[in-house]
Design an enzyme around this catalytic site. Structure first.
Site, mmCIF file in Angstrom:
data_model
loop_
_atom_site.group_PDB
_atom_site.id
_atom_site.type_symbol
_atom_site.label_atom_id
_atom_site.label_comp_id
_atom_site.label_asym_id
_atom_site.label_seq_id
_atom_site.Cartn_x
_atom_site.Cartn_y
_atom_site.Cartn_z
ATOM 1 N N GLY A 67 24.702 3.859 -33.135
ATOM 2 C CA GLY A 67 24.226 4.861 -32.167
ATOM 3 C C GLY A 67 24.766 4.597 -30.776
ATOM 4 N N ALA A 68 25.003 3.321 -30.487
ATOM 5 C CA ALA A 68 25.485 2.969 -29.151
ATOM 6 C C ALA A 68 26.871 3.583 -28.903
ATOM 7 C CB ALA A 68 25.522 1.459 -28.980
ATOM 8 N N GLY A 111 0.832 -1.199 0.000
ATOM 9 C CA GLY A 111 0.000 0.000 0.000
ATOM 10 C C GLY A 111 0.864 1.246 0.000
ATOM 11 N N GLY A 112 0.552 2.171 0.915
ATOM 12 C CA GLY A 112 1.252 3.451 0.955
ATOM 13 C C GLY A 112 2.745 3.321 1.177
HETATM 14 C C1 HXC Z 1 -3.331 -1.410 11.510
HETATM 15 C C2 HXC Z 1 -2.213 -3.404 11.216
HETATM 16 C C3 HXC Z 1 -2.068 -3.126 9.839
HETATM 17 C C4 HXC Z 1 -2.601 -1.903 9.338
HETATM 18 C C5 HXC Z 1 -1.136 -5.022 10.252
HETATM 19 N N1 HXC Z 1 -1.633 -4.588 11.420
HETATM 20 N N2 HXC Z 1 -1.408 -4.148 9.264
HETATM 21 N N3 HXC Z 1 -2.839 -2.547 12.046
HETATM 22 N N4 HXC Z 1 -3.227 -1.089 10.224
HETATM 23 N N5 HXC Z 1 -2.483 -1.565 8.064
HETATM 24 C C6 HXC Z 1 -1.537 -5.244 12.710
HETATM 25 C C7 HXC Z 1 -2.396 -6.471 12.810
HETATM 26 O O1 HXC Z 1 -3.683 -6.114 13.228
HETATM 27 C C8 HXC Z 1 -1.657 -7.291 13.878
HETATM 28 O O2 HXC Z 1 -1.969 -6.748 15.154
HETATM 29 C C9 HXC Z 1 -0.212 -6.950 13.615
HETATM 30 O O3 HXC Z 1 -0.225 -5.722 12.868
HETATM 31 C C10 HXC Z 1 0.495 -8.001 12.792
HETATM 32 O O4 HXC Z 1 -0.290 -8.274 11.644
HETATM 33 P P1 HXC Z 1 -0.648 -9.758 11.166
HETATM 34 O O5 HXC Z 1 -1.700 -9.633 10.133
HETATM 35 O O6 HXC Z 1 -0.888 -10.626 12.359
HETATM 36 O O7 HXC Z 1 0.737 -10.205 10.548
HETATM 37 P P2 HXC Z 1 1.005 -11.068 9.244
HETATM 38 O O8 HXC Z 1 0.163 -12.294 9.270
HETATM 39 O O9 HXC Z 1 2.470 -11.246 9.177
HETATM 40 O O10 HXC Z 1 0.554 -10.163 8.016
HETATM 41 C C11 HXC Z 1 1.197 -8.958 7.768
HETATM 42 C C12 HXC Z 1 0.439 -8.168 6.675
HETATM 43 C C13 HXC Z 1 -1.058 -8.068 7.116
HETATM 44 C C14 HXC Z 1 0.543 -8.905 5.364
HETATM 45 C C15 HXC Z 1 1.101 -6.820 6.556
HETATM 46 O O11 HXC Z 1 -1.126 -7.614 8.474
HETATM 47 C C16 HXC Z 1 -1.830 -7.159 6.230
HETATM 48 O O12 HXC Z 1 -2.246 -7.534 5.141
HETATM 49 N N6 HXC Z 1 -2.089 -5.943 6.732
HETATM 50 C C17 HXC Z 1 -2.916 -4.994 6.024
HETATM 51 C C18 HXC Z 1 -2.226 -4.486 4.817
HETATM 52 C C19 HXC Z 1 -3.027 -3.398 4.159
HETATM 53 O O13 HXC Z 1 -3.971 -3.676 3.454
HETATM 54 N N7 HXC Z 1 -2.680 -2.153 4.508
HETATM 55 C C20 HXC Z 1 -3.435 -0.985 4.117
HETATM 56 C C21 HXC Z 1 -2.902 -0.658 2.754
HETATM 57 S S1 HXC Z 1 -3.734 0.700 2.104
HETATM 58 P P3 HXC Z 1 -1.927 -7.630 16.464
HETATM 59 O O14 HXC Z 1 -2.417 -6.718 17.540
HETATM 60 O O15 HXC Z 1 -2.822 -8.799 16.222
HETATM 61 O O16 HXC Z 1 -0.495 -8.041 16.684
HETATM 62 C C22 HXC Z 1 -2.627 1.885 2.138
HETATM 63 C C23 HXC Z 1 -3.112 3.107 1.456
HETATM 64 C C24 HXC Z 1 -2.111 4.194 1.471
HETATM 65 O O17 HXC Z 1 -1.578 1.731 2.643
HETATM 66 C C25 HXC Z 1 -2.034 4.831 0.133
HETATM 67 C C26 HXC Z 1 -1.181 6.055 0.159
HETATM 68 C C27 HXC Z 1 -0.806 6.423 -1.226
#
Ligand code: HXC
Length: 510
Positions: free
Chosen positions: A404-405, A169-170
């Protein structure tokens, strides 16, 4: 008083624990170090000054008011690498998955601003889940502020991104606007949208590694400039890279003590180029024999291997090296090789790093795949980058410099300062076979005549002397003397100054 001091220490100990022992254990089980352990390895021992250790998020949505962890998922500060100042932010996956909240973003922004004021490099260590989902637009705003600063800092201070876990994502766009991205094999991946979203939108089933692992980005997409086996190796390589880089665009290159004689000759180079002009040889052998102590930091090693780029030193001072690689596709320039080298040349030029170019190129790669893929525009990027460069340019043609290179590869005509050729150089519009088939088409049915014409063409054109007679080549040098000749040229060029016409900015063919 003692109580107050103890309280500070307690708060520090608690902050250093990040998301807690069990999450640290989980991090270790995955083969990853924690955010702080990574900084310890990256920086000189004891040099790291952490800032904003007690910052917490201010979110009250989705129960976040009950969950506060000091530091808010990123460790920031400054320290030294071999005595030189470097700023760092290191995402802490044990705290809310390293996700970016408003306050987390403010910590990064503070470090970016400080790095700019101090005109020192900044390194980001990524291991994070993107925007803090509970914070919504506040997180998006934070990203925007980070992105804007990445762009303002571009070409002013070196910016390095190291991907050491998830990066989605971001989190991907800030690294994409920095100078270099490195990844850790098997434990890091980088994509705009993950496998689940890909499945929903395109019905494609793909693993995280297949979608954005180091194996993809260091070889196919060219997003990563390198990949290493684990956290420790990656961070040690980053220390090595920092040693090559200037602190900023006006500081000049770092100078390290060198025990390698600049006048060193290398007799083995006299037999590097094979007698048969179609036989390959390894251009990296030349690079390693020319640079100080054979120390070469190669970039994008696994992508577009027909061109080699990286940093070395001559007389203790950093140079950028660009070299066609005859071992891969005969060293031809294609779209990927042109893009790869163009970006590197622009980095070197932005940071005042002299460029040494070794040329052995049979031309641009013909064919529909290349033309449909935009070879004209990608090739123009390299031509543009060299033509625009005002840093010292020293070029050595070892064998082929065709078509050209020849012009593109830092020729005299586009700004080469000192252009040498080995006696084995062949500087011409094209190779003998192609040339004879075009200009003596009428004789094609007569093998004897064609053989005679080919010999005539080879003798007349396939040498460095026609170019040398015109002054396009400054001298024909002995291969064994390549290092001292380059060293002297670079020493002469230390004060090089070029004035370009004023403009807002150029319009590189992106
Ligand atoms: C808040 C988050 C989080 C997020 C993970 N966590 N991503 N909390 N916001 N984006 C937290 C989980 O709740 C969890 O908390 C801990 O971090 C570890 O995550 P897990 O899922 O248990 O770990 P894992 O299985 O290793 O997976 C990691 C991961 C997954 C692949 C990164 O967490 C995931 O898919 N996260 C979301 C990714 C996502 O979609 N992000 C938003 C993108 S949009 P606990 O308390 O249980 O330990 C974006 C837009 C911005 O970024 C654009 C700007 C241009």
């Amino acid at each position: 008083m003692k109580d107050i001091l103890d309280k500070l220490e307690e708060r520090r100990i608690s902050a250093r624990l990040g998301g807690g022992e069990h999450r640290i254990e989980a991090q270790h089980k995955r083969g990853k170090l924690t955010a702080r352990e990574r900084i310890e390895l990256l920086m000189d021992r004891g040099s790291f000054e952490e800032l904003d250790m007690f910052v917490e998020h201010r979110s009250t949505d989705f129960g976040m008011e009950k969950s506060h962890i000091a530091g808010d998922g990123v460790v920031t500060g400054f320290g030294t690498v071999n005595g030189r100042t470097v700023f760092v932010f290191s995402k802490d996956f044990t705290v809310f998955g390293g996700s970016l909240s408003e306050t987390h973003a403010q910590k990064i922004i503070k470090i970016q601003d400080m790095a700019m004021r101090a005109r020192a490099p900044i390194i980001g260590l990524f291991d994070a889940g993107g925007a803090r989902i509970q914070e919504g637009v506040a997180a998006l705003g934070g990203y925007g502020e980070v992105f804007k600063r990445n762009v303002i800092a571009s070409g002013v201070i070196p910016q390095i991104s190291v991907i050491m876990g998830p990066c989605a994502g971001g989190d991907v766009y800030s690294p994409a606007m920095t100078d270099f991205i490195f990844m850790v094999r098997d434990t890091s991946y980088m994509f705009v949208t993950g496998p689940d979203v890909v499945k929903t939108v395109t019905n494609e089933v793909v693993t995280a590694e297949e979608l954005g692992g180091a194996s993809v980005h260091a070889t196919k997409s060219s997003i990563a400039d390198g990949a290493y086996d684990n956290d420790v190796e990656t961070l040690l390589q980053m220390r090595r890279l920092i040693d090559f880089l200037p602190a900023n665009s006006t500081s000049g290159v770092p100078e390290w003590p060198s025990f390698d004689d600049v006048e060193r000759i290398e007799p083995s180079l006299d037999s590097l180029v094979p007698d048969n002009p179609n036989k390959p040889y390894d251009i990296k052998e030349l690079i390693l024999k020319v640079v100080d102590e054979g120390d070469f930091f190669e970039l994008s090693e696994a992508f577009a291997r027909n061109i080699v780029i990286g940093f070395g030193r001559i007389a203790g001072r950093t140079v950028g090296l660009v070299a066609n690689q005859p071992m891969v596709l005969a060293g031809v320039l294609d779209s990927d090789a042109s893009r790869k080298a163009a970006r590197f040349v622009r980095f070197c030029d932005a940071f005042n790093i002299p460029i040494v170019t070794f040329v052995d190129v049979p031309g641009f790669l013909p064919g529909t795949a290349q033309e449909y893929g935009g070879l004209i525009k990608h090739g123009a990027k390299l031509l543009f980058a060299y033509s625009q460069a005002t840093v010292p340019l020293v070029t050595v043609i070892t064998r082929k410099a065709f078509g050209g290179a020849y012009d593109v590869m830092a020729s005299k005509h586009i700004g080469g300062d000192v252009n040498y050729a080995w006696p084995t150089a062949q500087i011409a519009v094209m190779g003998a076979k192609g040339a004879v088939e075009i200009i003596f088409r009428a004789d094609l049915g007569d093998p004897e005549k064609i053989a005679a014409r080919t010999k005539e063409y080879e003798e007349r054109f396939l040498s460095p002397f026609i170019a040398a007679e015109r002054g396009y080549i400054d001298d024909v040098i002995m291969p064994h003397a390549t290092r001292p000749r380059i060293a002297r040229a670079l020493a002469m060029l230390r004060g090089k100054t070029v004035e370009l016409p004023g403009r807002k900015h150029d319009n590189l063919p992106v």
